[in-house]
Design a protein around this motif. Structure first.
Motif, short mmCIF file in Angstrom:
data_model
loop_
_atom_site.label_atom_id
_atom_site.label_comp_id
_atom_site.label_asym_id
_atom_site.label_seq_id
_atom_site.Cartn_x
_atom_site.Cartn_y
_atom_site.Cartn_z
N HIS A 115 -3.20 1.73 22.42
CA HIS A 115 -1.81 1.78 22.87
C HIS A 115 -1.06 0.54 22.40
CE1 HIS A 115 0.87 3.93 25.81
NE2 HIS A 115 1.57 2.82 25.63
N HIS B 74 2.86 -0.50 20.71
CA HIS B 74 4.20 -0.11 20.23
C HIS B 74 4.57 -0.95 19.02
CE1 HIS B 74 5.16 2.41 23.77
NE2 HIS B 74 4.40 1.55 24.43
N PRO C 149 1.98 4.91 20.46
CA PRO C 149 2.69 5.93 21.24
C PRO C 149 4.20 5.90 21.00
CG PRO C 149 2.21 4.03 22.61
CD PRO C 149 1.68 3.71 21.25
N GLU D 67 4.13 8.67 24.74
CA GLU D 67 3.59 8.73 26.07
C GLU D 67 4.49 9.54 26.97
OE1 GLU D 67 3.69 4.64 27.94
OE2 GLU D 67 4.44 4.15 25.94
N HIS E 98 -2.88 5.32 30.92
CA HIS E 98 -2.81 4.01 30.28
C HIS E 98 -2.21 2.98 31.23
CE1 HIS E 98 0.74 1.86 28.63
NE2 HIS E 98 1.41 2.91 28.99
N ASP F 158 -0.91 -2.41 24.82
CA ASP F 158 0.49 -2.14 25.16
C ASP F 158 1.42 -3.16 24.48
OD1 ASP F 158 2.49 -0.55 26.21
OD2 ASP F 158 2.45 -1.46 28.20
#
Ligand SMILES: [Zn+2]
Length: 255
Positions: free
Chosen positions: A6, A8, A36, A92, A153, A203
């Motif tokens: 995960h 970005h 995602p 997501e 997540h 993340d």
């Protein structure tokens, strides 16, 4: 070998330095980075990045905080991208009651649409929750069948909630860098999740783990979170790392 499940990577903070970010990721042992989407535009952007960089894989979907601005035809356009080879899942999706309290019904409607699509095509759904874990679990449970698989997540739920997820075959849980923070409340939950149901994620560019907290997060920082999980669970880091990789291969790459 490690997968950041995960990240970005399309946000300017990291995209502006993407070549170096990927190089540092590789040096850390990262083989795959799963990115995602939050809307149609980012879904396209990720697809382009996945075509350019071998280690990048895509998820396409509408993030719950973007649902209010999105109509059904945009959702169809997003789902149409699932035919591309490097799209390994849907996301997501989920529910966010922190940033958007007004549009909860529409969020639920979109969440269910993502779930149905995941069941139809047999690819995993990646679930975002904020102040909404119990509702999200209810919806997954109600709509669950053996074709559905996925990832909760950045999990912030309780042990009781985790237990319900673990009863659903094909579902995994992952934690972000915030588990390295002094005030974090997730230690007991981290300890509770068995290694064969955990995934690794950053993340990025958010939630940078200690000791780099305060800087922009990037995939290479994943090792600090993995080390923390190993420490909490009192297991060997290498063994955990291997397990995490195996789990992501199984969930996203059918291996
Ligand atoms: Zn995210």
């Amino acid at each position: 070998m490690i997968t950041d499940t995960h990240c970005h990577i399309y946000y300017d903070e990291i995209k502006s330095d993407i070549e170096n970010v990927l190089k540092r990721a590789e040096e850390t042992g990262i083989k795959k980075i799963i990115v995602p989407a939050v809307d149609f535009k980012t879904s396209i952007e990720i697809l382009e990045l996945s075509e350019k960089y071998e280690m990048i894989y895509a998820l396409v979907g509408i993030h719950p905080t973007e649902v209010a601005k999105t109509n059904e035809s945009d959702l169809d356009k997003v789902f149409d991208l699932l035919k591309y080879e490097k799209v390994v899942g849907i996301g997501e999706s989920g529910l966010d009651y922190y940033w958007d309290k007004s549009g909860i019904d529409k969020q639920k409607e979109f969440f269910i649409a993502h779930i149905n699509k995941a069941k139809e095509i047999g690819k995993p759904i990646v679930i975002h929750t904020r102040d909404s874990t119990s509702d999200a679990i209810d919806i997954i449970k109600t709509n669950y069948n053996e074709n559905l698989k996925g990832q909760f997540h950045c999990f912030s739920g309780t042990i009781e909630e985790a237990k319900i997820i673990l009863q659903l075959n094909g579902f995994y849980i992952s934690f972000c860098g915030n588990i390295t923070y002094k005030n974090n409340k997730d230690s007991e939950v981290v300890k509770f999740i068995p290694s064969d149901r955990l995934l690794s994620e950053t993340d990025s560019p958010f939630l940078t783990p200690v000791p780099n907290r305060g800087k922009t997060n990037e995939p290479a920082n994943i090792i600090y979170t993995i080390k923390k999980i190993a420490e909490l669970k009192e297991i060997d880091v290498t063994e955990l790392t291997n397990n995490l990789y195996k789990n992501s291969e199984k969930l996203f790459f059918n291996k």
